[in-house]
Design a protein around this motif. Structure first.
Motif, PDB file in Angstrom:
ATOM      1  N   ALA A 102       0.956  -1.208   0.005  1.00 57.09           N
ATOM      2  CA  ALA A 102       0.315  -0.126  -0.125  1.00 57.09           C
ATOM      3  C   ALA A 102       0.818   1.455   0.087  1.00 57.09           C
ATOM      4  O   ALA A 102       0.518   2.144  -0.772  1.00 57.09           O
ATOM      5  CB  ALA A 102      -0.910  -0.130   1.263  1.00 57.09           C
ATOM      6  N   THR A 103       1.968   1.218   0.742  1.00 56.22           N
ATOM      7  CA  THR A 103       2.760   2.307   0.849  1.00 56.22           C
ATOM      8  C   THR A 103       3.647   2.548  -0.474  1.00 56.22           C
ATOM      9  O   THR A 103       3.737   3.688  -1.011  1.00 56.22           O
ATOM     10  CB  THR A 103       3.808   2.266   1.854  1.00 56.22           C
ATOM     11  N   GLU A 104       4.013   1.292  -1.233  1.00 56.47           N
ATOM     12  CA  GLU A 104       4.488   1.521  -2.359  1.00 56.47           C
ATOM     13  C   GLU A 104       3.723   2.269  -3.474  1.00 56.47           C
ATOM     14  O   GLU A 104       4.258   3.008  -4.293  1.00 56.47           O
ATOM     15  CB  GLU A 104       5.033   0.002  -2.761  1.00 56.47           C
ATOM     16  N   HIS A 105       2.445   1.731  -3.488  1.00 52.52           N
ATOM     17  CA  HIS A 105       1.562   2.143  -4.269  1.00 52.52           C
ATOM     18  C   HIS A 105       1.322   3.572  -4.017  1.00 52.52           C
ATOM     19  O   HIS A 105       1.268   4.413  -5.175  1.00 52.52           O
ATOM     20  CB  HIS A 105       0.171   1.479  -4.318  1.00 52.52           C
ATOM     21  N   ALA A 106       1.318   4.068  -2.941  1.00 57.39           N
ATOM     22  CA  ALA A 106       0.921   5.662  -2.470  1.00 57.39           C
ATOM     23  C   ALA A 106       2.257   6.421  -3.141  1.00 57.39           C
ATOM     24  O   ALA A 106       2.018   7.414  -3.340  1.00 57.39           O
ATOM     25  CB  ALA A 106       0.822   5.582  -1.034  1.00 57.39           C
ATOM     26  N   ALA A 107       3.284   5.706  -3.266  1.00 58.87           N
ATOM     27  CA  ALA A 107       4.670   6.498  -3.779  1.00 58.87           C
ATOM     28  C   ALA A 107       4.269   6.892  -5.038  1.00 58.87           C
ATOM     29  O   ALA A 107       5.072   7.648  -5.685  1.00 58.87           O
ATOM     30  CB  ALA A 107       6.052   5.760  -3.382  1.00 58.87           C
ATOM     31  N   SER A 108       3.679   6.129  -5.536  1.00 59.93           N
ATOM     32  CA  SER A 108       3.491   6.346  -7.278  1.00 59.93           C
ATOM     33  C   SER A 108       2.345   7.324  -7.591  1.00 59.93           C
ATOM     34  O   SER A 108       2.469   7.763  -8.550  1.00 59.93           O
ATOM     35  CB  SER A 108       2.973   5.166  -8.064  1.00 59.93           C
ATOM     36  N   VAL A 109       1.800   7.764  -6.239  1.00 64.46           N
ATOM     37  CA  VAL A 109       0.587   8.832  -6.344  1.00 64.46           C
ATOM     38  C   VAL A 109       1.253  10.304  -6.026  1.00 64.46           C
ATOM     39  O   VAL A 109       1.217  10.995  -7.128  1.00 64.46           O
ATOM     40  CB  VAL A 109      -0.540   8.499  -5.568  1.00 64.46           C
ATOM     41  N   CYS A 110       1.557  10.465  -4.821  1.00 66.06           N
ATOM     42  CA  CYS A 110       2.304  11.651  -4.348  1.00 66.06           C
ATOM     43  C   CYS A 110       2.626  11.701  -3.068  1.00 66.06           C
ATOM     44  O   CYS A 110       2.346  10.640  -2.350  1.00 66.06           O
ATOM     45  CB  CYS A 110       1.233  12.948  -4.359  1.00 66.06           C
ATOM     46  N   PRO A 111       3.433  12.473  -2.552  1.00 62.93           N
ATOM     47  CA  PRO A 111       4.003  12.354  -1.053  1.00 62.93           C
ATOM     48  C   PRO A 111       2.924  12.437   0.096  1.00 62.93           C
ATOM     49  O   PRO A 111       3.036  11.645   0.901  1.00 62.93           O
ATOM     50  CB  PRO A 111       5.010  13.774  -1.089  1.00 62.93           C
ATOM     51  N   VAL A 112       1.826  13.141  -0.108  1.00 63.42           N
ATOM     52  CA  VAL A 112       0.740  13.167   0.755  1.00 63.42           C
ATOM     53  C   VAL A 112       0.074  11.884   0.942  1.00 63.42           C
ATOM     54  O   VAL A 112      -0.112  11.317   1.992  1.00 63.42           O
ATOM     55  CB  VAL A 112      -0.340  14.349   0.452  1.00 63.42           C
ATOM     56  N   GLU A 113       0.030  11.008   0.045  1.00 61.31           N
ATOM     57  CA  GLU A 113      -0.609   9.893  -0.162  1.00 61.31           C
ATOM     58  C   GLU A 113       0.319   8.595   0.476  1.00 61.31           C
ATOM     59  O   GLU A 113       0.001   7.958   1.425  1.00 61.31           O
ATOM     60  CB  GLU A 113      -0.879   9.113  -1.337  1.00 61.31           C
ATOM     61  N   VAL A 114       1.532   8.975   0.642  1.00 59.67           N
ATOM     62  CA  VAL A 114       2.473   8.127   1.489  1.00 59.67           C
ATOM     63  C   VAL A 114       2.363   8.397   2.710  1.00 59.67           C
ATOM     64  O   VAL A 114       2.403   7.217   3.402  1.00 59.67           O
ATOM     65  CB  VAL A 114       4.209   8.523   0.817  1.00 59.67           C
ATOM     66  N   THR A 115       2.318   9.726   2.989  1.00 60.98           N
ATOM     67  CA  THR A 115       2.109   9.868   4.428  1.00 60.98           C
ATOM     68  C   THR A 115       0.818   9.344   4.980  1.00 60.98           C
ATOM     69  O   THR A 115       0.625   8.674   6.213  1.00 60.98           O
ATOM     70  CB  THR A 115       2.324  11.472   4.793  1.00 60.98           C
ATOM     71  N   VAL A 116      -0.101   9.563   4.449  1.00 65.78           N
ATOM     72  CA  VAL A 116      -1.362   8.895   4.694  1.00 65.78           C
ATOM     73  C   VAL A 116      -1.412   7.467   4.850  1.00 65.78           C
ATOM     74  O   VAL A 116      -1.849   6.819   5.618  1.00 65.78           O
ATOM     75  CB  VAL A 116      -2.601   9.375   3.705  1.00 65.78           C
TER      76      VAL A 116
END
Length: 115
Positions: free
Chosen positions: A4-18
């Motif tokens: 889930a974190t790896e996927h978020a990294a492909s979206v944007c930094p805010v998504e990584v934090t969330v």
């Protein structure tokens, strides 16, 4: 790193934090660990309202994302302690700002500030 974190990294930094801190009780767990190392039972009491299953899952996710260190002591009964890693400790300013914002909002909208 969790998928889930790896996927978020492909979206944007805010998504990584969330992805990393935006789960049931995660920020509260981090806040309690900012005060120091805790055993599972201490965390359960400090967090309040969390089930063993959810607390275990959240701690595992925080550990997998590199924010929490889990240390198991070889003794009977087994003892497990949780602490923040340097990365977890780096969340201190964010958690403190969120705590202050929440206190102010509560004071203005609810009429009291939680302890």
């Amino acid at each position: 790193m969790r998928a889930a974190t790896e996927h978020a990294a492909s979206v944007c930094p805010v998504e990584v934090t969330v992805s990393i801190v935006g789960g049931s009780w995660k920020l509260t767990i981090v806040q309690k660990l900012l005060a120091g190392t805790r055993r599972f039972g201490e965390l359960r009491r400090d967090v309040g309202g969390v089930t063993d299953r959810v607390l275990t899952r959240q701690l595992r996710e925080l550990e997998s994302d590199g924010l929490v260190h889990r240390e198991v002591f070889a003794q009977v009964p087994p003892r497990v302690e949780y602490s923040l890693t340097a990365e977890g400790e780096s969340l201190r300013p964010l958690v403190e700002m969120m705590d202050e914002w929440g206190r102010q909002w509560t004071s203005e909208h609810v009429g009291g500030v939680p302890a």
